[in-house]
Design a protein around this motif. Structure first.
Motif, PDB file in Angstrom:
ATOM      1  N   LEU A 233       3.747  10.630  -4.333  1.00  9.27           N
ATOM      2  CA  LEU A 233       3.013   9.394  -4.060  1.00  9.27           C
ATOM      3  C   LEU A 233       3.974   8.260  -3.738  1.00  9.27           C
ATOM      4  CD1 LEU A 233       0.110   9.108  -6.670  1.00  9.27           C
ATOM      5  CD2 LEU A 233      -0.062   9.529  -4.220  1.00  9.27           C
ATOM      6  N   GLY A 234       5.100   8.222  -4.462  1.00  2.96           N
ATOM      7  CA  GLY A 234       6.121   7.218  -4.170  1.00  2.96           C
ATOM      8  C   GLY A 234       6.679   7.384  -2.772  1.00  2.96           C
ATOM      9  N   PHE A 235       6.877   8.630  -2.346  1.00  8.34           N
ATOM     10  CA  PHE A 235       7.337   8.902  -0.983  1.00  8.34           C
ATOM     11  C   PHE A 235       6.318   8.387   0.037  1.00  8.34           C
ATOM     12  CE2 PHE A 235      10.579  12.610  -1.234  1.00  8.34           C
ATOM     13  CZ  PHE A 235      11.206  12.003  -2.303  1.00  8.34           C
ATOM     14  N   LEU A 236       5.059   8.681  -0.198  1.00  6.27           N
ATOM     15  CA  LEU A 236       4.008   8.255   0.721  1.00  6.27           C
ATOM     16  C   LEU A 236       3.904   6.736   0.746  1.00  6.27           C
ATOM     17  CD1 LEU A 236       1.880   9.297   2.657  1.00  6.27           C
ATOM     18  CD2 LEU A 236       0.295   9.518   0.719  1.00  6.27           C
ATOM     19  N   LEU A 237       4.104   6.111  -0.396  1.00  2.12           N
ATOM     20  CA  LEU A 237       4.092   4.649  -0.464  1.00  2.12           C
ATOM     21  C   LEU A 237       5.227   4.060   0.363  1.00  2.12           C
ATOM     22  CD1 LEU A 237       2.779   2.137  -1.788  1.00  2.12           C
ATOM     23  CD2 LEU A 237       4.428   2.402  -3.667  1.00  2.12           C
ATOM     24  N   VAL A 238       6.407   4.654   0.299  1.00  2.59           N
ATOM     25  CA  VAL A 238       7.535   4.208   1.119  1.00  2.59           C
ATOM     26  C   VAL A 238       7.194   4.288   2.599  1.00  2.59           C
ATOM     27  CG1 VAL A 238       9.842   4.864   1.918  1.00  2.59           C
ATOM     28  CG2 VAL A 238       9.394   4.678  -0.512  1.00  2.59           C
ATOM     29  N   ASP A 239       6.622   5.403   2.987  1.00  2.60           N
ATOM     30  CA  ASP A 239       6.287   5.617   4.393  1.00  2.60           C
ATOM     31  C   ASP A 239       5.317   4.552   4.899  1.00  2.60           C
ATOM     32  OD1 ASP A 239       6.430   6.918   6.821  1.00  2.60           O
ATOM     33  OD2 ASP A 239       4.814   8.300   6.350  1.00  2.60           O
ATOM     34  N   LEU A 240       4.281   4.286   4.121  1.00  5.37           N
ATOM     35  CA  LEU A 240       3.294   3.287   4.519  1.00  5.37           C
ATOM     36  C   LEU A 240       3.884   1.877   4.481  1.00  5.37           C
ATOM     37  CD1 LEU A 240       0.198   4.695   2.578  1.00  5.37           C
ATOM     38  CD2 LEU A 240       0.769   5.002   5.001  1.00  5.37           C
ATOM     39  N   TYR A 241       4.725   1.611   3.492  1.00  6.81           N
ATOM     40  CA  TYR A 241       5.343   0.290   3.351  1.00  6.81           C
ATOM     41  C   TYR A 241       6.273  -0.015   4.527  1.00  6.81           C
ATOM     42  CZ  TYR A 241       8.320  -3.402   1.390  1.00  6.81           C
ATOM     43  OH  TYR A 241       9.026  -4.552   1.185  1.00  6.81           O
ATOM     44  N   LEU A 242       7.112   0.941   4.900  1.00  9.64           N
ATOM     45  CA  LEU A 242       8.040   0.725   6.008  1.00  9.64           C
ATOM     46  C   LEU A 242       7.311   0.684   7.347  1.00  9.64           C
ATOM     47  CD1 LEU A 242      11.096   2.945   4.991  1.00  9.64           C
ATOM     48  CD2 LEU A 242      10.823   0.476   4.752  1.00  9.64           C
ATOM     49  N   SER A 243       6.153   1.321   7.422  1.00 15.35           N
ATOM     50  CA  SER A 243       5.353   1.279   8.647  1.00 15.35           C
ATOM     51  C   SER A 243       4.545  -0.015   8.748  1.00 15.35           C
ATOM     52  CB  SER A 243       4.399   2.481   8.697  1.00 15.35           C
ATOM     53  OG  SER A 243       5.133   3.692   8.672  1.00 15.35           O
ATOM     54  N   GLU A 244       4.713  -0.876   7.731  1.00  9.57           N
ATOM     55  CA  GLU A 244       4.053  -2.194   7.693  1.00  9.57           C
ATOM     56  C   GLU A 244       2.538  -2.074   7.768  1.00  9.57           C
ATOM     57  OE1 GLU A 244       5.813  -4.709  10.630  1.00  9.57           O
ATOM     58  OE2 GLU A 244       7.717  -4.837   9.562  1.00  9.57           O
ATOM     59  N   ILE A 245       2.028  -1.029   7.114  1.00 13.97           N
ATOM     60  CA  ILE A 245       0.578  -0.911   6.961  1.00 13.97           C
ATOM     61  C   ILE A 245       0.147  -1.845   5.840  1.00 13.97           C
ATOM     62  CG2 ILE A 245      -1.286   0.642   6.274  1.00 13.97           C
ATOM     63  CD1 ILE A 245       0.199   2.899   7.645  1.00 13.97           C
ATOM     64  N   LYS A 246      -0.745  -2.765   6.135  1.00 15.01           N
ATOM     65  CA  LYS A 246      -1.128  -3.790   5.180  1.00 15.01           C
ATOM     66  C   LYS A 246      -2.625  -3.834   4.981  1.00 15.01           C
ATOM     67  CE  LYS A 246       2.793  -6.816   6.332  1.00 15.01           C
ATOM     68  NZ  LYS A 246       3.189  -8.161   6.772  1.00 15.01           N
ATOM     69  N   PHE A 247      -3.019  -4.253   3.765  1.00 14.60           N
ATOM     70  CA  PHE A 247      -4.416  -4.552   3.509  1.00 14.60           C
ATOM     71  C   PHE A 247      -4.646  -6.029   3.816  1.00 14.60           C
ATOM     72  CE2 PHE A 247      -4.206  -0.997   0.234  1.00 14.60           C
ATOM     73  CZ  PHE A 247      -4.884  -0.106   1.056  1.00 14.60           C
ATOM     74  N   LYS A 248      -5.664  -6.323   4.572  1.00  9.57           N
ATOM     75  CA  LYS A 248      -6.002  -7.705   4.885  1.00  9.57           C
ATOM     76  C   LYS A 248      -7.442  -7.966   4.478  1.00  9.57           C
ATOM     77  CE  LYS A 248      -2.729  -8.042   8.744  1.00  9.57           C
ATOM     78  NZ  LYS A 248      -2.560  -8.317  10.210  1.00  9.57           N
ATOM     79  N   PHE A 249      -7.601  -8.466   3.247  1.00  7.79           N
ATOM     80  CA  PHE A 249      -8.924  -8.758   2.720  1.00  7.79           C
ATOM     81  C   PHE A 249      -9.033 -10.248   2.436  1.00  7.79           C
ATOM     82  CE2 PHE A 249      -7.989  -4.420   0.996  1.00  7.79           C
ATOM     83  CZ  PHE A 249      -8.944  -3.728   1.733  1.00  7.79           C
ATOM     84  N   PRO A 250     -10.252 -10.791   2.442  1.00  8.28           N
ATOM     85  CA  PRO A 250     -10.436 -12.139   1.893  1.00  8.28           C
ATOM     86  C   PRO A 250      -9.986 -12.168   0.439  1.00  8.28           C
ATOM     87  CG  PRO A 250     -12.405 -11.392   3.057  1.00  8.28           C
ATOM     88  CD  PRO A 250     -11.494 -10.205   2.958  1.00  8.28           C
ATOM     89  N   VAL A 251      -9.606 -13.339  -0.030  1.00 11.00           N
ATOM     90  CA  VAL A 251      -9.070 -13.448  -1.390  1.00 11.00           C
ATOM     91  C   VAL A 251     -10.040 -12.900  -2.427  1.00 11.00           C
ATOM     92  CG1 VAL A 251      -8.313 -15.054  -3.181  1.00 11.00           C
ATOM     93  CG2 VAL A 251      -7.570 -15.397  -0.829  1.00 11.00           C
ATOM     94  N   TRP A 252     -11.323 -13.221  -2.296  1.00 10.48           N
ATOM     95  CA  TRP A 252     -12.297 -12.755  -3.288  1.00 10.48           C
ATOM     96  C   TRP A 252     -12.417 -11.240  -3.274  1.00 10.48           C
ATOM     97  CZ3 TRP A 252     -16.426  -9.874  -1.704  1.00 10.48           C
ATOM     98  CH2 TRP A 252     -16.772  -9.936  -0.349  1.00 10.48           C
ATOM     99  N   ALA A 253     -12.388 -10.649  -2.063  1.00 14.95           N
ATOM    100  CA  ALA A 253     -12.486  -9.192  -1.957  1.00 14.95           C
ATOM    101  C   ALA A 253     -11.235  -8.528  -2.500  1.00 14.95           C
ATOM    102  CB  ALA A 253     -12.721  -8.795  -0.504  1.00 14.95           C
ATOM    103  N   SER A 254     -10.079  -9.110  -2.199  1.00 12.55           N
ATOM    104  CA  SER A 254      -8.816  -8.570  -2.697  1.00 12.55           C
ATOM    105  C   SER A 254      -8.792  -8.576  -4.220  1.00 12.55           C
ATOM    106  CB  SER A 254      -7.643  -9.388  -2.156  1.00 12.55           C
ATOM    107  OG  SER A 254      -6.429  -8.993  -2.751  1.00 12.55           O
ATOM    108  N   PHE A 255      -9.267  -9.658  -4.815  1.00 10.03           N
ATOM    109  CA  PHE A 255      -9.296  -9.769  -6.278  1.00 10.03           C
ATOM    110  C   PHE A 255     -10.186  -8.688  -6.888  1.00 10.03           C
ATOM    111  CE2 PHE A 255     -11.417 -11.382 -10.107  1.00 10.03           C
ATOM    112  CZ  PHE A 255     -10.313 -11.569 -10.926  1.00 10.03           C
ATOM    113  N   ILE A 256     -11.376  -8.514  -6.330  1.00 10.31           N
ATOM    114  CA  ILE A 256     -12.320  -7.537  -6.859  1.00 10.31           C
ATOM    115  C   ILE A 256     -11.788  -6.115  -6.697  1.00 10.31           C
ATOM    116  CG2 ILE A 256     -14.611  -6.510  -6.537  1.00 10.31           C
ATOM    117  CD1 ILE A 256     -15.623  -9.315  -5.819  1.00 10.31           C
TER     118      ILE A 256
END
Length: 398
Positions: A233-256
């Motif tokens: 999972l850590g490997f997969l997290l690195v891959d997604l992180y370096l690929s600059e895959i991001k979550f873009k949610f409104p603040v309220w949705a991100s919090f929930i």
């Protein structure tokens, strides 16, 4: 400069690269918090000197959250997979120089071994000195009986040589798993040479595949086989992180979303060995990615004192399990309440302060200096200067 700024500067971990991701130390804080609260919960529910209704019935919502078993350690395994794979993944992407394996292994040894050796030796001596004490009752009371367990732990083989017995420091079981992973990292990171889509499929399938294998093929000893999915999972997290895959949610949705992830991580019972073991990695990966990329959760997990305490989690992990009974056997006698929640919070408050204090001192004196990759050279130079021939005083003309 404010006192708080000085304290933070003193506690902030040393890094040997220009890449510092504060949220990772924030996630370390979450993991060590789960581990410490779990062990305090075990101690309090076993040692409290008066009878109360078993908390699983009256206060299941609290007991279930605190009774996290090894989930805090699983979160650490994900972080280890991320941190160790990061330089290899960057090199595979052409963003940095290839990792020199000699330096990689030497760095692992010089960074982790001195604190580990000192704490394990202190635990060994403490058990011998506490002969007859209930804290040492589960261990051999002689040097010849206990030393083999220490020796096995010092070479990270206690899980295999003495699988039916506790180590002199019982939390060391996970460090043996980590070392097995460290040894295999240069081989496992070859996955980053695969095309992006293919390597993600490989990592996802390997994660699910090992969970399936663990359900159907159990080993008589604890090894990397039982936990390798979390490192993947850590490997997969690195891959997604370096690929600059991001979550873009409104603040309220991100919090929930983040709060729901935390609740699932806290309440999921992985001891049942059911479908939750397949869902837990997905939720943990999503939450980690949220913390690394979402503005709200990135700020929360980058708060200075959260990252400072998370940065010294290795010291806390090594020491807390022994501080709890050594102090707790005395403090457990001081009770102000007769209910599980209030009793737990009271004793947790009493124990957490010395755990952080003593761990902080150990961190500043032992662990933090070892974060300097050049500390062995500097130490050897200091030893030679101290024991070497002293320069003669200048002669005076008569």
């Amino acid at each position: 400069m404010k006192i708080t700024d000085r304290l933070y500067g003193l506690l902030q971990r040393k890094t040997n690269t220009t890449v510092f991701i504060p949220q990772i130390d924030g996630l370390r804080f979450l993991a060590i918090l789960m581990v410490v609260l779990y062990h305090i919960n075990i101690f309090v529910t076993v040692k409290v000197p008066f009878a109360f209704t078993r908390p699983t019935a009256d206060y299941w919502w609290m007991f279930r959250l605190l009774d996290s078993d090894r989930k805090g350690v699983f979160l650490f395994f994900i972080i280890s997979g991320f941190i160790l794979a990061l330089p290899f993944a960057r090199a595979a992407r052409g963003e940095s120089k290839p990792v020199e394996l000699k330096k990689y292994y030497l760095r692992r040894f010089t960074r982790l071994e001195p604190p580990y050796f000192l704490v394990m030796s202190a635990c060994f001596l403490g058990i011998l000195l506490l002969q007859g004490n209930e804290f040492a009752a589960t261990f051999p009371q002689t040097f010849s009986g206990l030393f083999p367990r220490l020796a096995a732990s010092l070479i990270y083989m206690h899980n295999i040589i003495f699988p039916q017995y506790l180590s002199v420091n019982p939390v060391a079981w996970s460090l043996e798993i980590e070392v097995q992973f460290y040894l295999l990292v240069p081989l496992l990171v070859q996955v980053f040479k695969l095309p992006a889509i293919f390597r993600r499929i490989v990592l996802a399938c390997a994660t699910a595949g090992f969970i399936f294998l663990q359900h159907h093929f159990s080993l008589p000893v604890d090894t990397l086989f039982n936990y390798i999915q979390y490192f993947f999972l850590g490997f997969l997290l690195v891959d997604l992180y370096l690929s600059e895959i991001k979550f873009k949610f409104p603040v309220w949705a991100s919090f929930i979303i983040g709060l729901l992830c935390l609740l699932f991580i806290g309440y999921a019972d992985l001891r049942a060995r059911n479908y939750l073991e397949y869902i837990f990695p997905i939720v943990a990966l999503g939450f980690y990615l949220l913390v690394l990329t979402d503005s709200l959760w990135r700020k929360v997990f980058s708060l200075r004192y959260i990252t400072a305490i998370g940065g010294m989690c290795y010291s806390i992990y090594l020491l807390h399990y022994n501080i709890i009974p050594v102090l707790g056997n005395t403090t457990i006698k001081f009770n102000l309440f007769q209910s599980y929640p209030l009793t737990y919070f009271w004793h947790a408050l009493i124990l957490i302060v010395p755990i952080v204090l003593f761990s902080g001192i150990f961190y500043l004196l032992i662990e933090r200096p070892c974060m300097d990759k050049d500390w062995p050279t500097k130490f050897w130079f200091a030893v030679k200067r101290f024991f070497g021939p002293k320069p003669l005083p200048p002669s005076t003309a008569e």
